[in-house]
Design a protein around this motif. Structure first.
Motif, PDB file in Angstrom:
ATOM      1  N   THR A  63       0.831  -1.215   0.000  1.00  0.00           N
ATOM      2  CA  THR A  63       0.000   0.000   0.000  1.00  0.00           C
ATOM      3  C   THR A  63       0.863   1.262   0.000  1.00  0.00           C
ATOM      4  O   THR A  63       0.408   2.310   0.447  1.00  0.00           O
ATOM      5  N   GLN A  66      -0.741   4.482  -1.540  1.00  0.00           N
ATOM      6  CA  GLN A  66      -1.859   4.948  -0.719  1.00  0.00           C
ATOM      7  C   GLN A  66      -1.360   5.469   0.625  1.00  0.00           C
ATOM      8  O   GLN A  66      -1.846   6.481   1.135  1.00  0.00           O
ATOM      9  N   TYR A  70      -1.778   9.086   2.338  1.00  0.00           N
ATOM     10  CA  TYR A  70      -2.330   9.210   3.687  1.00  0.00           C
ATOM     11  C   TYR A  70      -1.393  10.017   4.587  1.00  0.00           C
ATOM     12  O   TYR A  70      -1.827  10.953   5.274  1.00  0.00           O
ATOM     13  N   TRP A 134      -3.849   8.513  -5.680  1.00  0.00           N
ATOM     14  CA  TRP A 134      -3.649   7.393  -4.761  1.00  0.00           C
ATOM     15  C   TRP A 134      -4.430   7.549  -3.465  1.00  0.00           C
ATOM     16  O   TRP A 134      -4.677   6.563  -2.774  1.00  0.00           O
ATOM     17  N   GLY A 135      -4.868   8.765  -3.161  1.00  0.00           N
ATOM     18  CA  GLY A 135      -5.693   8.977  -1.983  1.00  0.00           C
ATOM     19  C   GLY A 135      -7.111   8.475  -2.141  1.00  0.00           C
ATOM     20  O   GLY A 135      -7.880   8.439  -1.183  1.00  0.00           O
ATOM     21  N   GLN A 136      -7.451   8.050  -3.354  1.00  0.00           N
ATOM     22  CA  GLN A 136      -8.793   7.518  -3.596  1.00  0.00           C
ATOM     23  C   GLN A 136      -8.779   6.169  -4.325  1.00  0.00           C
ATOM     24  O   GLN A 136      -9.808   5.683  -4.756  1.00  0.00           O
ATOM     25  N   THR A 137      -7.595   5.551  -4.425  1.00  0.00           N
ATOM     26  CA  THR A 137      -7.449   4.321  -5.194  1.00  0.00           C
ATOM     27  C   THR A 137      -6.986   3.172  -4.309  1.00  0.00           C
ATOM     28  O   THR A 137      -5.945   3.250  -3.663  1.00  0.00           O
ATOM     29  N   LEU A 154      -6.840   4.185   4.501  1.00  0.00           N
ATOM     30  CA  LEU A 154      -5.867   4.922   3.699  1.00  0.00           C
ATOM     31  C   LEU A 154      -6.534   5.791   2.638  1.00  0.00           C
ATOM     32  O   LEU A 154      -5.917   6.722   2.121  1.00  0.00           O
ATOM     33  N   ILE A 155      -7.761   5.471   2.317  1.00  0.00           N
ATOM     34  CA  ILE A 155      -8.476   6.229   1.296  1.00  0.00           C
ATOM     35  C   ILE A 155      -9.040   7.468   1.975  1.00  0.00           C
ATOM     36  O   ILE A 155     -10.049   7.424   2.648  1.00  0.00           O
TER      37      ILE A 155
END
Length: 165
Positions: A63, A66, A70, A134-137, A154-155
């Motif tokens: 991750t 992400q 985060y 990456w903040g939403q994937t 993490l999202i």
């Protein structure tokens, strides 16, 4: 010479006899067409890792992108920079992202420091695009409800749909 071969030459020249972690045709193709591979080849550098001053976060393996988003959204400080490129563990290189703080310390987003880090600092625009995406994937391996629950914290952009890469 294709992008993967050029990148691998740079990595071997930087640290010596190593290998790519995933050498199946699907993984090599994914690396070949990775949007950052040409930047890693042209702008990448081997970073000095000082284990005593590095920071290790506790986010699940797999991750890193992400987790960097985060950490950037929740804990970044003036002078921090987002890096992306490759990391080396046990003689094998893999795609990775991390943060370097204002004192040039590695901030490892997962649970264990790599042996070496080879990558480049994102520009402000690149960083903002990286953090947004990456903040939403979700990571590609998060398929089951249990796996998704392990990483959904993490999202960070809850007002946007969760994307699967």
């Amino acid at each position: 010479m294709n992008n993967v071969e050029q990148l691998f030459d740079k990595l071997v020249n930087a640290v010596g006899d190593t290998a790519l972690a995933n050498q199946d045709s699907e993984s090599l193709y994914a690396l070949e067409v990775d949007s950052d591979i040409k930047k890693t080849i042209s702008r990448g550098e081997l970073l000095e890792l000082v284990s005593d001053s590095a920071f290790v976060c506790d986010h699940p393996e797999g991750t890193c992108h992400q987790a960097v988003a985060y950490e950037w959204n929740n804990n970044s400080e003036d002078g921090d920079k987002v890096f992306t490129g490759m990391a080396l563990k046990k003689g094998k290189w893999f795609r990775h992202s991390w943060i370097v703080d204002a004192n040039k310390n590695i901030v490892e987003p997962c649970t264990e420091l790599a042996d070496d880090y080879f990558g480049f600092a994102l520009t402000e625009q690149e960083r903002d695009e990286f953090i947004k995406y990456w903040g939403q994937t979700l990571p590609v391996w998060a398929k089951t409800d249990e796996e998704i629950q392990r990483v959904e914290y993490l999202i960070t952009q809850a007002d946007t749909p969760i994307l699967h890469p």
